[in-house]
Design a protein around this motif. Structure first.
Motif, PDB file in Angstrom:
ATOM      1  N   SER A   3       0.245  -1.692   0.143  1.00 39.50           N
ATOM      2  CA  SER A   3       0.072   0.378   0.243  1.00 39.50           C
ATOM      3  C   SER A   3       1.020   0.982   0.005  1.00 39.50           C
ATOM      4  O   SER A   3       0.662   1.697  -0.523  1.00 39.50           O
ATOM      5  N   LEU A   4       2.220   1.704   0.671  1.00 33.87           N
ATOM      6  CA  LEU A   4       2.773   2.534   0.366  1.00 33.87           C
ATOM      7  C   LEU A   4       3.821   2.229  -0.654  1.00 33.87           C
ATOM      8  O   LEU A   4       3.827   3.954  -0.856  1.00 33.87           O
ATOM      9  N   ALA A   5       3.495   1.692  -1.295  1.00 36.55           N
ATOM     10  CA  ALA A   5       4.560   1.488  -2.588  1.00 36.55           C
ATOM     11  C   ALA A   5       3.253   2.326  -3.488  1.00 36.55           C
ATOM     12  O   ALA A   5       4.163   3.338  -4.183  1.00 36.55           O
ATOM     13  N   LEU A   6       1.927   2.243  -3.567  1.00 33.26           N
ATOM     14  CA  LEU A   6       1.266   2.452  -4.389  1.00 33.26           C
ATOM     15  C   LEU A   6       1.022   4.201  -3.858  1.00 33.26           C
ATOM     16  O   LEU A   6       1.348   4.819  -5.217  1.00 33.26           O
ATOM     17  N   SER A   7       0.976   4.240  -2.276  1.00 29.46           N
ATOM     18  CA  SER A   7       0.863   6.183  -2.572  1.00 29.46           C
ATOM     19  C   SER A   7       1.819   6.696  -2.501  1.00 29.46           C
ATOM     20  O   SER A   7       1.094   7.758  -2.792  1.00 29.46           O
ATOM     21  N   PHE A   8       2.595   6.487  -2.072  1.00 30.96           N
ATOM     22  CA  PHE A   8       4.083   6.990  -1.685  1.00 30.96           C
ATOM     23  C   PHE A   8       5.268   7.081  -2.899  1.00 30.96           C
ATOM     24  O   PHE A   8       6.689   7.007  -2.760  1.00 30.96           O
ATOM     25  N   GLY A   9       4.646   5.624  -3.529  1.00 29.07           N
ATOM     26  CA  GLY A   9       6.002   5.388  -3.890  1.00 29.07           C
ATOM     27  C   GLY A   9       7.384   4.718  -3.768  1.00 29.07           C
ATOM     28  O   GLY A   9       8.139   3.962  -4.560  1.00 29.07           O
ATOM     29  N   SER A  10       6.885   4.074  -2.461  1.00 25.51           N
ATOM     30  CA  SER A  10       8.467   3.725  -1.713  1.00 25.51           C
ATOM     31  C   SER A  10       7.608   2.800  -0.286  1.00 25.51           C
ATOM     32  O   SER A  10       6.907   3.213  -0.233  1.00 25.51           O
ATOM     33  N   GLY A  11       7.055   1.215   0.099  1.00 25.27           N
ATOM     34  CA  GLY A  11       7.212   0.921   0.792  1.00 25.27           C
ATOM     35  C   GLY A  11       7.830   0.436   1.860  1.00 25.27           C
ATOM     36  O   GLY A  11       8.197  -0.766   2.219  1.00 25.27           O
ATOM     37  N   ALA A  12       8.576   1.267   3.009  1.00 28.20           N
ATOM     38  CA  ALA A  12       9.353   1.279   3.822  1.00 28.20           C
ATOM     39  C   ALA A  12       9.172   2.378   4.628  1.00 28.20           C
ATOM     40  O   ALA A  12       8.546   3.196   4.640  1.00 28.20           O
ATOM     41  N   MET A  13       9.560   2.260   6.020  1.00 25.83           N
ATOM     42  CA  MET A  13       9.040   3.106   6.779  1.00 25.83           C
ATOM     43  C   MET A  13       9.662   4.730   6.636  1.00 25.83           C
ATOM     44  O   MET A  13      11.471   4.740   5.947  1.00 25.83           O
ATOM     45  N   GLY A 183      10.817  13.206  12.962  1.00 22.76           N
ATOM     46  CA  GLY A 183       9.192  13.131  13.979  1.00 22.76           C
ATOM     47  C   GLY A 183       7.626  13.264  13.767  1.00 22.76           C
ATOM     48  O   GLY A 183       6.916  13.114  13.864  1.00 22.76           O
ATOM     49  N   GLY A 184       8.239  13.300  12.094  1.00 14.35           N
ATOM     50  CA  GLY A 184       6.316  12.835  11.376  1.00 14.35           C
ATOM     51  C   GLY A 184       6.358  11.510  10.877  1.00 14.35           C
ATOM     52  O   GLY A 184       7.460  10.686  11.310  1.00 14.35           O
ATOM     53  N   GLY A 185       5.565  11.560   9.762  1.00 10.09           N
ATOM     54  CA  GLY A 185       5.996  10.139   9.093  1.00 10.09           C
ATOM     55  C   GLY A 185       4.756   9.087   9.564  1.00 10.09           C
ATOM     56  O   GLY A 185       4.232   9.074  10.336  1.00 10.09           O
ATOM     57  N   VAL A 186       5.000   8.052   8.368  1.00  9.59           N
ATOM     58  CA  VAL A 186       3.951   6.847   8.189  1.00  9.59           C
ATOM     59  C   VAL A 186       5.447   5.665   8.408  1.00  9.59           C
ATOM     60  O   VAL A 186       6.093   5.508   7.448  1.00  9.59           O
ATOM     61  N   ASN A 187       5.025   4.851   9.429  1.00 14.73           N
ATOM     62  CA  ASN A 187       6.221   3.917  10.538  1.00 14.73           C
ATOM     63  C   ASN A 187       5.931   2.676  10.401  1.00 14.73           C
ATOM     64  O   ASN A 187       5.289   2.483  11.828  1.00 14.73           O
ATOM     65  N   PRO A 188       5.763   1.810   9.346  1.00 13.15           N
ATOM     66  CA  PRO A 188       5.468   0.410  10.138  1.00 13.15           C
ATOM     67  C   PRO A 188       7.151  -0.043  11.028  1.00 13.15           C
ATOM     68  O   PRO A 188       7.060  -0.102  10.468  1.00 13.15           O
ATOM     69  N   LEU A 189       5.909  -0.986  11.942  1.00  9.27           N
ATOM     70  CA  LEU A 189       7.072  -1.353  12.537  1.00  9.27           C
ATOM     71  C   LEU A 189       7.327  -3.565  12.172  1.00  9.27           C
ATOM     72  O   LEU A 189       6.010  -3.961  12.097  1.00  9.27           O
ATOM     73  N   ARG A 190       7.780  -3.711  11.216  1.00 11.07           N
ATOM     74  CA  ARG A 190       8.192  -4.755  10.790  1.00 11.07           C
ATOM     75  C   ARG A 190       8.271  -5.838  11.811  1.00 11.07           C
ATOM     76  O   ARG A 190       8.894  -5.535  13.093  1.00 11.07           O
ATOM     77  N   GLY A 191       7.877  -7.246  11.499  1.00 16.12           N
ATOM     78  CA  GLY A 191       7.463  -8.014  12.099  1.00 16.12           C
ATOM     79  C   GLY A 191       8.696  -8.328  12.759  1.00 16.12           C
ATOM     80  O   GLY A 191       8.697  -9.353  13.779  1.00 16.12           O
ATOM     81  N   GLN A 192       9.934  -9.270  12.116  1.00 12.97           N
ATOM     82  CA  GLN A 192      10.999  -9.797  12.255  1.00 12.97           C
ATOM     83  C   GLN A 192      12.139  -8.336  11.966  1.00 12.97           C
ATOM     84  O   GLN A 192      11.972  -8.024  11.253  1.00 12.97           O
TER      85      GLN A 192
END
Length: 539
Positions: A3-13, A183-192
């Motif tokens: 989803s982040l790759a579609l929304s922002f162009g990069s699927g990462a924190m 201090g902002g952003g969208v930050n997925p916390l990876r499972g491992q």
């Protein structure tokens, strides 16, 4: 990630872990970082103690919920409705960042159209969140001029609507202009610890390493030239789709590396039936897991302390890993096993060491192009690092998004695949315990760690316990339409009324025999977090 790759162009924190100290507002949704990411959880607590405001959205009353300035306890699986409701309030009250939206995003009109019906009254019907709390949450996150960060975990992603949940998070962040700043952003916390690195290297069913699409002929040309082999240009099967393919005879053999689907996969008995049907099974792991016990051949692998290489963590930081001790017995580093097997099958892989492999990575993947072992000898670098003189990228999307403009992708709420009914009147959700890691193959072999959390308990709300005649430490049988487990109870108001929470680390309580293998339409991730169950007291 999808989803982040579609929304922002990069699927990462988008940001760095240390950034949380610069946040004015922290929104934590679908994550109990105290148990799943304790070091990040500690930093969030520190930020709160230093004055940051904390908004927690979680059906379960965690330690963060107790500490929060505002805690929302929505009905399980109602995240899209809740987030759309926050967007509705922010638009209605004119709290959105008009300049950011106009200059840096597209498809805003669709966001307005889709979220128009998510009035606070409508959202309350779905989520159970009162209008006053929804408005307070929207105002707190929007906070014009403030640095507001979103952190989310598997509690948001492990749903059949997981990618819709994450798109909704991205919509909220773009609407309020909370991206491209420390201090902002969208930050997925990876499972491992190396999920980010594994995905970077192409351990996905539908991309090349570096997230190049399967229609990227230039990328294929680079790989084929270096490897001197023709590559297939079709997507593979998502891991969660493999079991059906085995049962329909499309797959006859399987090579499993570092995974224990007998315990880990949703509707695990379905996976077991598929494994039993295989003609041939190889498992490569550091211990003889439940899945390895079913294998025709087991390749013993070295653990992290027994090999050299790199890990890439949740904040995109590429870090060195150094061998401290020799691997026991016949165990070898994964790269050595792959190379030897490939060579025996007719394609020579004669790499001398992990650094040679890493140097090849940097030639093929633009995100890693400027990284060398020397540059990350003491402290890792955060990709993208496009050149040898580039300092790394602590914050993504500064000034512009990776894909140019951010894309609003609004989605409508869809109810969870399986909800309680007369026969199965409760919801099961799975949780982590701080002392245990994943399915226990490592932590449960360490007696000092095992002593901290030696048993799985079913967390039951006092109202539900009274309803079913259960008292603390009773043995119960928990059943879904797919299987049953036996365990003891823990009566606590941390679980929402109508929901039972069970940790998933324990082979003697294989909770994924209960869970549902309904898949997200985009990521193909499974519905771990919600399924319908019933309980019976064991006499």
């Amino acid at each position: 990630m999808a989803s982040l790759a579609l929304s922002f162009g990069s699927g990462a924190m988008t940001n760095s872990i240390a950034d949380v100290q610069e946040s004015d507002v922290i929104m934590l949704i679908g994550s109990n970082a105290d148990t799943s990411h304790p070091t990040i959880g500690l930093r969030i607590h520190q930020a709160k103690n230093n004055g940051a405001q904390l908004l927690v959205i979680d059906p379960r009353r965690t330690g963060f919920a107790d500490e929060a300035d505002l805690w929302l306890q929505p009905n399980p699986g109602s995240d899209v409705a809740l987030l759309n409701g926050m967007v509705h309030v922010i638009l209605e009250e004119d709290l959105w960042d008009r300049t950011f939206v106009e200059e840096r995003t597209e498809n805003f009109e669709e966001l307005e159209i889709v979220t128009a019906k998510y009035t606070p009254a409508y959202v309350e019907q779905i989520t159970g969140i009162p209008e006053s709390q929804l408005r307070e949450a929207a105002r707190l996150y929007a906070s014009p001029g403030q640095r507001c960060a979103i952190y989310y975990g598997m509690g948001l992603a492990h749903h059949a609507s997981g990618t819709d949940n994450v798109k909704s998070i991205a919509n909220l962040a773009m609407l309020c202009g909370k991206l491209g700043m420390a201090g902002g952003g969208v930050n997925p916390l990876r499972g491992q610890n190396n999920v980010q690195g594994a995905c970077d290297m192409g351990a996905l069913f539908n991309t090349l390493p570096g997230y190049s699409g399967l229609n990227n002929n230039d990328a294929f040309d680079r790989y084929e030239k270096m490897w001197e082999v023709k590559l297939p240009r079709r997507k593979g099967k998502a891991a969660t789709e493999v079991w059906d393919a085995i049962l329909t005879d499309d797959i006859k053999g399987l090579y499993i590396v570092g995974e224990d689907p007998v315990l880990a996969d949703p509707n695990a008995l379905h996976a077991v039936a598929a494994l039993e049907k295989l003609d041939f099974l190889i498992v490569q792991d550091i211990f003889l897991t439940e899945t390895a016990k079913m294998a025709d051949i087991v390749f013993p692998a070295a653990c992290y302390a027994e090999k050299d290489g790199t890990f890439t963590c949740t904040e995109r930081r590429v870090q060195r890993v150094r061998k401290a001790v020799e691997p026991p017995g016949e165990a070898k580093a994964d790269w050595q096993i792959f190379c030897e097997l490939s060579s025996r099958m007719g394609y020579e892989m004669d790499y001398a060491d992990p650094e040679e492999i890493f140097n090849e990575v940097t030639q093929l993947m633009p995100q890693y192009a400027g990284i060398t072992y020397q540059r990350i000898d003491k402290v890792g670098l955060q990709w993208p690092v496009p050149s040898l003189d580039h300092p790394g990228t602590p914050v993504l999307h500064v000034g512009k998004f990776t894909q140019g403009k951010g894309l609003f992708i609004p989605e409508d709420f869809t109810p969870p695949t399986e909800l309680p009914d007369a026969e199965y009147p409760l919801i099961l959700t799975t949780i982590r315990e701080r002392a245990q890691y994943n399915f226990g193959s490592m932590t449960r072999k360490t007696k000092e760690i095992e002593a901290l959390c030696p048993e799985a308990f079913a967390e039951i709300n006092p109202e539900d316990a009274k309803r079913f005649g259960i008292v603390d430490l009773d043995e119960i049988k928990v059943s879904s339409r797919r299987g049953s487990v036996h365990l003891r109870t823990l009566i606590t108001d941390r679980s929402q009324v109508g929901t039972i929470a069970i940790p998933y680390h324990f082979a003697e309580v294989p909770v994924n025999n209960l869970t549902l293998n309904s898949l997200d339409r985009l990521s193909r991730s499974p519905q771990y977090k919600i399924c319908a169950i019933k309980v019976e007291k064991v006499q």
